[in-house]
Design an enzyme around this catalytic site. Sequence first.
Site, PDB file in Angstrom:
ATOM      1  N   LYS A   1       0.843  -1.198   0.000  1.00  0.00           N
ATOM      2  CA  LYS A   1       0.000   0.000   0.000  1.00  0.00           C
ATOM      3  C   LYS A   1       0.880   1.252   0.000  1.00  0.00           C
ATOM      4  O   LYS A   1       0.700   2.160  -0.816  1.00  0.00           O
ATOM      5  CB  LYS A   1      -0.918  -0.017   1.233  1.00  0.00           C
ATOM      6  CG  LYS A   1      -1.888   1.144   1.278  1.00  0.00           C
ATOM      7  CD  LYS A   1      -2.706   1.129   2.540  1.00  0.00           C
ATOM      8  CE  LYS A   1      -1.926   1.746   3.678  1.00  0.00           C
ATOM      9  NZ  LYS A   1      -2.685   1.850   4.916  1.00  0.00           N
TER      10      LYS A   1
ATOM     11  N   ASP B   1      -6.552   1.269   0.878  1.00  0.00           N
ATOM     12  CA  ASP B   1      -6.581   1.444   2.339  1.00  0.00           C
ATOM     13  C   ASP B   1      -7.982   1.083   2.841  1.00  0.00           C
ATOM     14  O   ASP B   1      -8.823   0.595   2.075  1.00  0.00           O
ATOM     15  CB  ASP B   1      -6.156   2.870   2.733  1.00  0.00           C
ATOM     16  CG  ASP B   1      -7.236   3.900   2.439  1.00  0.00           C
ATOM     17  OD1 ASP B   1      -8.226   3.574   1.751  1.00  0.00           O
ATOM     18  OD2 ASP B   1      -7.103   5.042   2.916  1.00  0.00           O
TER      19      ASP B   1
END
Length: 262
Positions: free
Chosen positions: A133, A151
């Site tokens: 991420k 997220d």
Amino acid sequence: MTTSSPSVAETDLGRKRRARRIGRALTDAHPDAHCELDHSNALELAVATILSAQCTDKRVNEVTPKLFARYPGAADYAGADRTELEELIRPTGFFRNKTDSLIRLGQALVERYDGQVPGRLADLVTLPGIGRKTANVILGNAFGVPGITVDTHFQRLVHRWRLTAETDPVKIEHAIGALFEKRDWTMLSHRVIFHGRRVCHARKPACGACTLTKLCPSYGTGPTEPAAAAKLLKGPRARDLAVAAGLDPELVPAQAVAVEVP
Ligand code: SF4
């Protein structure tokens, strides 16, 4: 407001078209979407992203000006005095673990990459404190390489929109990536996250004040009555968001405009 919820038997093509419409509606709703972590280079963004774990971007942005001035390069983190670094980042929480990550990140960059943050996903994910991420955030925002940031907000919204049933972040990334043009991935991520922070909240989404009602199968998860929904909008553009959804901006209370976006 009437809606025509997408049917359960939606075809792949139908889903792609609906996804693109959602993308366009988000572009209109959030012209201010951007990476909310202040930074001026890849190292600063990597550091800010590590600090953002379990912490608001706003809080991170309060800490980083002093931090970036004190530690301008990877070698500065590599040789940092632990106690001093801990004190500087303490307000972001989990400061001992984060200090560990920052020192080890600095060391790895000095040892393996001449002190520079590499611009490839395969290299970035080998660095301390940097998962997929974070790597995508860095690629998209510091290197201009399109990336999707999955997220907690992104996951929640694409599930509410039923764009994918995948639950694994990497599989979500690929599934959503297939629905949009690659060049749009980074900005799409910002816009989805903006919408998640300002409109489509985890607990009470502002359904009655959302511009996606006709495209969203989860319309009705939150209040649909205009006055109740308008109160749930957040951020400095909350009144503009109300107008975009066809509501009276006066329904948005002053504190909603001033509230810290999580
Ligand atoms: S706020 Fe409601 S209508 Fe808007 S995207 Fe979220 S669930 Fe759908």
